[in-house]
Design a protein around this motif. Structure first.
Motif, PDB file in Angstrom:
ATOM      1  N   SER A   4      46.846  61.465  -3.233  1.00 55.73           N
ATOM      2  CA  SER A   4      45.918  60.736  -2.883  1.00 55.73           C
ATOM      3  C   SER A   4      45.145  59.661  -4.235  1.00 55.73           C
ATOM      4  CB  SER A   4      44.524  61.646  -2.312  1.00 55.73           C
ATOM      5  OG  SER A   4      44.161  61.933  -4.213  1.00 55.73           O
ATOM      6  N   THR A   5      44.656  58.696  -3.549  1.00 59.56           N
ATOM      7  CA  THR A   5      44.396  57.623  -4.327  1.00 59.56           C
ATOM      8  C   THR A   5      43.031  58.260  -5.027  1.00 59.56           C
ATOM      9  OG1 THR A   5      42.755  57.198  -2.506  1.00 59.56           O
ATOM     10  CG2 THR A   5      44.392  55.799  -2.418  1.00 59.56           C
ATOM     11  N   PRO A   6      42.207  58.117  -6.289  1.00 61.86           N
ATOM     12  CA  PRO A   6      42.291  58.374  -7.168  1.00 61.86           C
ATOM     13  C   PRO A   6      40.250  59.200  -6.502  1.00 61.86           C
ATOM     14  CG  PRO A   6      42.457  57.096  -8.332  1.00 61.86           C
ATOM     15  CD  PRO A   6      42.985  56.880  -6.844  1.00 61.86           C
ATOM     16  N   ILE A   7      40.009  60.463  -6.355  1.00 61.54           N
ATOM     17  CA  ILE A   7      38.182  60.616  -6.234  1.00 61.54           C
ATOM     18  C   ILE A   7      37.698  61.366  -7.109  1.00 61.54           C
ATOM     19  CG2 ILE A   7      37.583  62.845  -4.572  1.00 61.54           C
ATOM     20  CD1 ILE A   7      39.988  63.234  -3.675  1.00 61.54           C
ATOM     21  N   GLU A   8      36.670  61.249  -7.074  1.00 58.99           N
ATOM     22  CA  GLU A   8      35.457  61.040  -8.130  1.00 58.99           C
ATOM     23  C   GLU A   8      35.244  62.803  -8.538  1.00 58.99           C
ATOM     24  OE1 GLU A   8      31.669  58.914  -9.602  1.00 58.99           O
ATOM     25  OE2 GLU A   8      30.526  59.583  -8.077  1.00 58.99           O
ATOM     26  N   THR A   9      35.460  62.824  -9.543  1.00 61.59           N
ATOM     27  CA  THR A   9      35.220  64.324  -9.833  1.00 61.59           C
ATOM     28  C   THR A   9      33.371  64.458  -9.979  1.00 61.59           C
ATOM     29  OG1 THR A   9      37.335  64.736 -10.717  1.00 61.59           O
ATOM     30  CG2 THR A   9      35.493  66.060 -11.352  1.00 61.59           C
TER      31      THR A   9
END
Length: 269
Positions: free
Chosen positions: A232-237
């Motif tokens: 996936s594209t980056p996801i905020e944690t």
């Protein structure tokens, strides 16, 4: 007793953690419900217990509540995912209302807990037919395995290269981020050990702990250079704006999150 002086993990905490782990990886919905019910039985009545019991009960209530929301392919659970279509046609309203009651009870037992609050919001949107705000469906891209380095008996380091070109600005918008890996109908989240700059340059390094009975990790551990993954594209944690410092206790592959989180806080302060 753990290796941290003064910190003790009770037999109940260990048992509930084992049952939660089993439930998250169980593909059959009925079997998941039985595992969750067993965990509730082990915890008992949180109203008669201490903070530990209340927190354990809260975690189990959220686990059960999210069953009504976003079953992943093959039944695995996607926690923290936005609900793109919050109320699918034909969704059982009674099931959603019961799940909302669970989530609200979880928030009462653990006030301020983010996962409980997000679950309450997701369920309220599902019941009203709204979509999750400020979120878009996760985009997956094809990445090539350049290297699969065995680190120890059950861990590997995957070096990946993006196949399709991306703009130089494409990359994480958050200091603490992760990606989802989707293969064989299973989705799992991984925090890269590489940097945001590496991502923008088209490279990711993933530390993977291989579980023999895992739905995805054995496949990742066996990948050869030249094979491909959907990432996936980056996801905020987590949003760090509210933090001035952190104390992180992490074990196993969770050390990847700890390293990224601590590094981000140190850069800010």
């Amino acid at each position: 007793t753990t290796c941290v002086p003064g910190l003790r993990i009770s037999a109940l905490q260990r048992r509930v953690a084992q049952l939660k782990y089993a439930a998250r990886r169980e593909a059959d919905a009925a079997a998941r419900q039985r595992i969750i019910a067993e965990a509730f039985t082990a915890v008992g009545d949180p109203g008669a217990g201490d903070d530990q019991l209340r927190r354990l009960s809260s975690e189990l209530l959220v686990l059960r509540a999210r069953e009504a929301l976003a079953p992943a392919p093959q039944g695995g659970l996607q926690f923290g995912a936005a609900i793109a279509d919050a109320a699918p046609e034909g969704q059982d309203t009674g099931l959603l209302e019961d799940a909302l009651a669970d989530a609200q009870r979880a928030l009462e037992l653990a006030p301020g807990w983010g996962s409980a609050a997000r679950t309450v919001g997701d369920l309220q949107r599902a019941l009203s037919g709204e979509t999750a705000p400020e979120e878009s469906p996760t985009e997956f891209r094809r990445w090539r395995v350049d290297c699969n380095q065995r680190l120890n008996r059950n861990s590997v380091l995957l070096e990946l290269a993006r196949c399709d070109p991306a703009p130089a600005s494409a990359g994480p918008d958050s200091d603490v981020w992760h990606v989802d890996v989707a293969e064989r109908g299973v989705v799992r989240s991984y925090t890269p050990v590489s940097s945001a700059a590496d991502y923008r340059a088209g490279r990711i390094s993933l530390y993977v702990k291989v579980y023999p009975d895992g739905q995805l990790s054995p496949h990742l551990g066996a990948l050869m250079p030249g094979q491909f993954l959907q990432v996936s594209t980056p996801i905020e944690t987590v949003d760090l704006t509210a933090f001035t410092g952190v104390l992180v206790v992490a074990g196993g592959s969770a050390v990847t999150v700890a390293l990224q989180l601590c590094g981000a806080v140190l850069r800010r302060h």
